[in-house]
Design a protein around this motif. Structure first.
Motif, PDB file in Angstrom:
ATOM      1  N   ILE A  18       0.836  -1.267   0.034  1.00  0.00           N
ATOM      2  CA  ILE A  18       0.012  -0.030  -0.003  1.00  0.00           C
ATOM      3  C   ILE A  18       0.948   1.318   0.086  1.00  0.00           C
ATOM      4  O   ILE A  18       0.462   2.379  -0.666  1.00  0.00           O
ATOM      5  N   ALA A  19       2.130   1.259   0.737  1.00  0.00           N
ATOM      6  CA  ALA A  19       2.757   2.480   0.987  1.00  0.00           C
ATOM      7  C   ALA A  19       3.299   2.939  -0.410  1.00  0.00           C
ATOM      8  O   ALA A  19       2.986   4.360  -0.703  1.00  0.00           O
ATOM      9  N   PRO A  20       3.827   2.427  -1.372  1.00  0.00           N
ATOM     10  CA  PRO A  20       4.189   3.263  -2.287  1.00  0.00           C
ATOM     11  C   PRO A  20       2.769   3.982  -3.302  1.00  0.00           C
ATOM     12  O   PRO A  20       3.174   4.984  -3.972  1.00  0.00           O
ATOM     13  N   ILE A  21       2.145   3.121  -3.171  1.00  0.00           N
ATOM     14  CA  ILE A  21       0.495   3.695  -3.914  1.00  0.00           C
ATOM     15  C   ILE A  21       0.185   4.927  -3.134  1.00  0.00           C
ATOM     16  O   ILE A  21      -0.009   6.236  -3.905  1.00  0.00           O
ATOM     17  N   PHE A  22       0.266   5.101  -1.652  1.00  0.00           N
ATOM     18  CA  PHE A  22       0.034   6.242  -1.109  1.00  0.00           C
ATOM     19  C   PHE A  22       1.129   7.319  -1.483  1.00  0.00           C
ATOM     20  O   PHE A  22       0.553   8.660  -1.682  1.00  0.00           O
ATOM     21  N   ALA A  23       2.291   7.021  -1.406  1.00  0.00           N
ATOM     22  CA  ALA A  23       3.499   7.958  -1.766  1.00  0.00           C
ATOM     23  C   ALA A  23       3.150   8.510  -3.086  1.00  0.00           C
ATOM     24  O   ALA A  23       3.270   9.750  -3.384  1.00  0.00           O
ATOM     25  N   GLY A  24       2.826   7.974  -4.094  1.00  0.00           N
ATOM     26  CA  GLY A  24       2.787   8.313  -5.591  1.00  0.00           C
ATOM     27  C   GLY A  24       1.412   9.338  -5.729  1.00  0.00           C
ATOM     28  O   GLY A  24       1.709  10.374  -6.283  1.00  0.00           O
ATOM     29  N   ALA A  25       0.278   8.817  -4.834  1.00  0.00           N
ATOM     30  CA  ALA A  25      -0.923   9.827  -5.026  1.00  0.00           C
ATOM     31  C   ALA A  25      -0.576  10.850  -4.098  1.00  0.00           C
ATOM     32  O   ALA A  25      -0.899  11.975  -4.600  1.00  0.00           O
ATOM     33  N   ARG A  26       0.209  10.884  -3.263  1.00  0.00           N
ATOM     34  CA  ARG A  26       0.467  12.035  -2.532  1.00  0.00           C
ATOM     35  C   ARG A  26       1.088  13.046  -3.359  1.00  0.00           C
ATOM     36  O   ARG A  26       1.121  14.420  -3.404  1.00  0.00           O
ATOM     37  N   ALA A  27       2.491  12.701  -4.030  1.00  0.00           N
ATOM     38  CA  ALA A  27       3.455  13.435  -4.703  1.00  0.00           C
ATOM     39  C   ALA A  27       2.441  14.016  -5.799  1.00  0.00           C
ATOM     40  O   ALA A  27       2.658  15.211  -6.323  1.00  0.00           O
ATOM     41  N   ALA A  28       1.848  13.291  -6.650  1.00  0.00           N
ATOM     42  CA  ALA A  28       0.738  13.618  -7.669  1.00  0.00           C
ATOM     43  C   ALA A  28      -0.224  14.812  -7.158  1.00  0.00           C
ATOM     44  O   ALA A  28      -0.544  15.799  -7.917  1.00  0.00           O
ATOM     45  N   SER A  29      -0.750  14.655  -6.010  1.00  0.00           N
ATOM     46  CA  SER A  29      -1.560  15.616  -5.419  1.00  0.00           C
ATOM     47  C   SER A  29      -0.818  17.026  -5.105  1.00  0.00           C
ATOM     48  O   SER A  29      -1.194  18.044  -5.361  1.00  0.00           O
ATOM     49  N   LEU A  30       0.505  16.903  -4.740  1.00  0.00           N
ATOM     50  CA  LEU A  30       1.398  18.197  -4.385  1.00  0.00           C
ATOM     51  C   LEU A  30       1.449  18.689  -5.990  1.00  0.00           C
ATOM     52  O   LEU A  30       1.266  20.065  -5.828  1.00  0.00           O
ATOM     53  N   ALA A  31       1.722  17.983  -6.934  1.00  0.00           N
ATOM     54  CA  ALA A  31       2.096  18.586  -8.243  1.00  0.00           C
ATOM     55  C   ALA A  31       1.121  19.307  -8.802  1.00  0.00           C
ATOM     56  O   ALA A  31       1.013  20.185  -9.406  1.00  0.00           O
ATOM     57  N   HIS A  32      -0.410  18.756  -8.517  1.00  0.00           N
ATOM     58  CA  HIS A  32      -1.620  19.344  -8.881  1.00  0.00           C
ATOM     59  C   HIS A  32      -1.868  20.665  -8.120  1.00  0.00           C
ATOM     60  O   HIS A  32      -2.393  21.470  -8.656  1.00  0.00           O
ATOM     61  N   LEU A  33      -1.459  20.532  -6.502  1.00  0.00           N
ATOM     62  CA  LEU A  33      -2.010  21.806  -5.694  1.00  0.00           C
ATOM     63  C   LEU A  33      -1.118  22.760  -5.604  1.00  0.00           C
ATOM     64  O   LEU A  33      -1.417  23.994  -5.262  1.00  0.00           O
ATOM     65  N   LEU A  34       0.376  22.585  -5.764  1.00  0.00           N
ATOM     66  CA  LEU A  34       1.257  23.481  -5.518  1.00  0.00           C
ATOM     67  C   LEU A  34       1.646  24.145  -6.895  1.00  0.00           C
ATOM     68  O   LEU A  34       1.584  23.426  -8.034  1.00  0.00           O
ATOM     69  N   PRO A  35       1.976  25.529  -6.771  1.00  0.00           N
ATOM     70  CA  PRO A  35       2.558  26.188  -8.067  1.00  0.00           C
ATOM     71  C   PRO A  35       3.883  25.292  -8.569  1.00  0.00           C
ATOM     72  O   PRO A  35       4.568  24.715  -7.440  1.00  0.00           O
ATOM     73  N   THR A  36       4.432  25.543  -9.704  1.00  0.00           N
ATOM     74  CA  THR A  36       5.556  24.642 -10.198  1.00  0.00           C
ATOM     75  C   THR A  36       6.943  24.858  -9.314  1.00  0.00           C
ATOM     76  O   THR A  36       7.546  23.918  -9.094  1.00  0.00           O
ATOM     77  N   ASP A  37       7.000  26.214  -8.908  1.00  0.00           N
ATOM     78  CA  ASP A  37       8.238  26.682  -8.014  1.00  0.00           C
ATOM     79  C   ASP A  37       8.245  25.939  -6.515  1.00  0.00           C
ATOM     80  O   ASP A  37       9.197  25.773  -6.160  1.00  0.00           O
ATOM     81  N   LEU A  38       6.906  25.689  -6.450  1.00  0.00           N
ATOM     82  CA  LEU A  38       6.840  25.319  -5.074  1.00  0.00           C
ATOM     83  C   LEU A  38       6.923  23.749  -4.730  1.00  0.00           C
ATOM     84  O   LEU A  38       7.050  23.320  -3.552  1.00  0.00           O
TER      85      LEU A  38
END
Length: 406
Positions: A118-138
Motif C-alpha cells: 500500500i505504501a508506494p501507492i500512497f506516496a505516488g498519489a500524495r506526490a501527484a496531489s502536490l504537483a496538482h495543488l502547488l505552483p511549479t516553483d513550490l
C-alpha cells in the motif's frame, strides 16, 4: 522570479490543504516507525529468533517493488484524496488485525507485507496531489519538506519507539499506530482539496505497465529517475556497514548510532538550506550536491574515527538535496496523466535499490574491510553519478512532454 522567502517551507504550508497533508504525513510516519520497532520486538519476544525479528524490516521494504510495478496506476485512476484516505484506512485495518491475540508470526509478517504494498501507492498519489495543488516553483520545496519530515521522524522514531515499547509494551504501540493511520485519513479527508482523477484506459495492471513502459522509453525522464535512484544507492552503503565499521575502528558497538544520526541530520540540514534558494540557484547546485553526496565516502580510505565519519556522512546526507532541482525537471518532462504512476515507481525503485545496496554492502563487507568497501563505493558512485548527471542535465528536445503510448 520567486524570492528566497516565498520559495521556503512557509510558502508551501500557506497553500490551502498543505498543512493537513504534512501533519498527516508526520503523524502516520511516526506511527509507522514506532510500529516497526514494536513489531520487531513482539516477533522476537514470541520466537526468540533474531532472523525473524530482522524480517520485519525486510517485509517493510520488499513489497515496494510489487506495489510500484503492478498497482501504480491506482494513483492516477482515482482522485488523489480518495486514494490517500483509502490507503490510510487499509493500513490501519492491517495493523489492527495484528492486535488479534495469538496471531501466528507468519500472519503478522504477511499483514506487514500488505502495508508495504500500500505504501508506494500512497506516496505516488500524495506526490501527484502536490504537483496538482502547488505552483511549479513550490513543488520541489513541498517534496523536500516531506523528505525532511521523514528523516527527522526516522532520526527520533526508533529511539522513542524503543522507549515507548519499554513503557507501554509493543501491543499498545501497535494500537497507537492504528490511531495514527486513522487520524491521517481524517486529516486528509477533511483538510485537503479535491483533485480530479486521470483517464482509465484499461485495467489497473495494464495501466500500471503502460506507465512503466512510458517511464522507461522516455529517455530524459528515464535518466532523471535513474539519477534519483543511483545517487542514494551508493550513499546508503555506509548504513549497511555502520556496525562493522564501528567495530573496525575499535569503538563500542553503540557508537554506530552516530553514523546513522550523522547522515539523517545532514539530510535534514541540506533540505532546509537548499529550500531557501531560488530555482535557478538550485539547478546550479545539482552537480556540487551530487558530488557532496558521494565524495565523503572516499575519505574512509583513511579509516577516520567514528566522530569524523559521522561528519563525513552528514555532508553526504546534505547532498541529497539535489532532488530539489531534479524534481521540477521530472515534472516538466512527464505527461501529467502519468504523474501518479511516475512518482509511485520512483518511490518504489528508490526503496528497492537502497535495500539492495545496503544488502550488497553487507555481503561485500564480509570479504573486504568495511572502510575499503565504503571508499570504493564512493569512487564508483562519484563516477557513475556524474556520468548520469551529464546526460540528465543536457538541454535537449527530449525534455519536452512526449505523446502518450498506446
Amino acid at each position: 522570479m520567486t524570492t528566497r522567502r516565498s520559495a521556503g517551507y512557509a510558502a508551501v504550508l500557506a497553500v490551502p490543504g498543505m498543512r493537513s497533508i504534512f501533519v498527516a504525513h508526520t503523524v502516520s510516519m511516526a506511527g509507522t516507525v514506532a510500529a516497526q520497532v514494536a513489531l520487531s520486538i513482539l516477533v522476537f519476544e514470541r520466537t526468540g529468533s533474531p532472523l525473524l525479528s530482522a524480517l520485519v524490516l525486510v517485509c517493510s521494504f520488499l513489497p515496494y517493488a510489487l506495489g510500484g510495478v503492478v498497482l501504480s496506476s491506482i494513483a492516477d485512476r482515482f482522485p488523489a484524496r480518495r486514494v490517500l484516505v483509502v490507503c490510510d484506512l487499509l493500513s490501519a485495518f492491517c495493523i489492527a488485525l495484528m492486535l488479534i491475540p495469538g496471531l501466528p508470526v507468519g500472519a503478522l509478517l504477511g499483514l506487514l507485507l500488505l502495508t508495504g504494498i500500500i505504501a508506494p501507492i500512497f506516496a505516488g498519489a500524495r506526490a501527484a496531489s502536490l504537483a496538482h495543488l502547488l505552483p511549479t516553483d513550490l513543488f520541489p520545496v513541498g517534496r523536500s519538506l516531506l523528505r525532511a519530515i521523514s528523516q527527522v521522524t526516522v532520526l527520533t522514531g526508533f529511539a522513542l519507539g524503543a522507549i515507548a515499547v519499554a513503557a507501554i509494551g509493543p501491543v499498545w504501540l501497535l494500537a497507537l499506530d492504528v490511531v495514527t493511520f486513522a487520524l491521517s485519513a481524517l486529516l486528509i479527508g477533511i483538510g485537503t482539496p479535491y483533485t480530479p482523477p486521470g483517464e482509465r484506459q484499461r485495467n489497473t495492471v495494464s495501466d500500471s505497465l503502460t506507465g512503466l513502459r512510458y517511464l522507461f522509453t522516455t529517455r530524459r525522464l528515464r535518466t532523471l529517475i535513474l539519477l534519483t535512484w543511483v545517487a542514494p544507492a551508493f550513499s546508503s552503503v555506509p548504513d549497511g556497514l555502520a556496525v562493522a565499521y564501528t567495530a573496525q575502528t575499535g569503538a563500542v558497538a553503540a557508537s554506530a548510532g552516530a553514523l546513522f544520526t550523522g547522515y539523517a541530520a545532514g539530510t535534514v540540514l541540506g533540505e532546509l538550506v537548499v529550500a531557501r534558494f531560488t530555482p535557478s540557484v538550485r539547478r546550479r547546485l545539482v552537480v556540487p550536491l551530487l558530488i557532496a553526496s558521494q565524495v565523503p565516502a572516499i575519505a574512509f580510505l583513511a579509516t577516520p574515527p567514528v566522530a569524523v565519519a559521522a561528519v563525513l556522512l552528514a555532508v553526504s546526507g546534505a547532498g541529497y538535496a539535489f532532488n530539489q532541482a531534479i524534481d521540477p525537471m521530472i515534472l516538466a518532462a512527464a505527461d501529467p496523466a502519468y504523474r501518479g504512476r511516475l512518482f509511485t515507481v520512483q518511490t518504489s525503485g528508490l526503496m528497492a535499490i537502497q535495500g539492495l545496496s545496503i544488502a550488497l554492502a553487507g555481503l561485500i563487507g564480509t570479504f573486504v574491510r568495511p572502510h575499503l568497501t565504503i571508499a570504493c563505493s564512493g569512487i564508483l558512485g562519484t563516477t557513475i553519478v556524474l556520468l548520469i548527471a551529464r546526460q540528465a542535465l543536457e538541454r535537449t528536445t527530449s525534455g519536452a512532454v512526449t505523446s502518450r503510448p498506446g
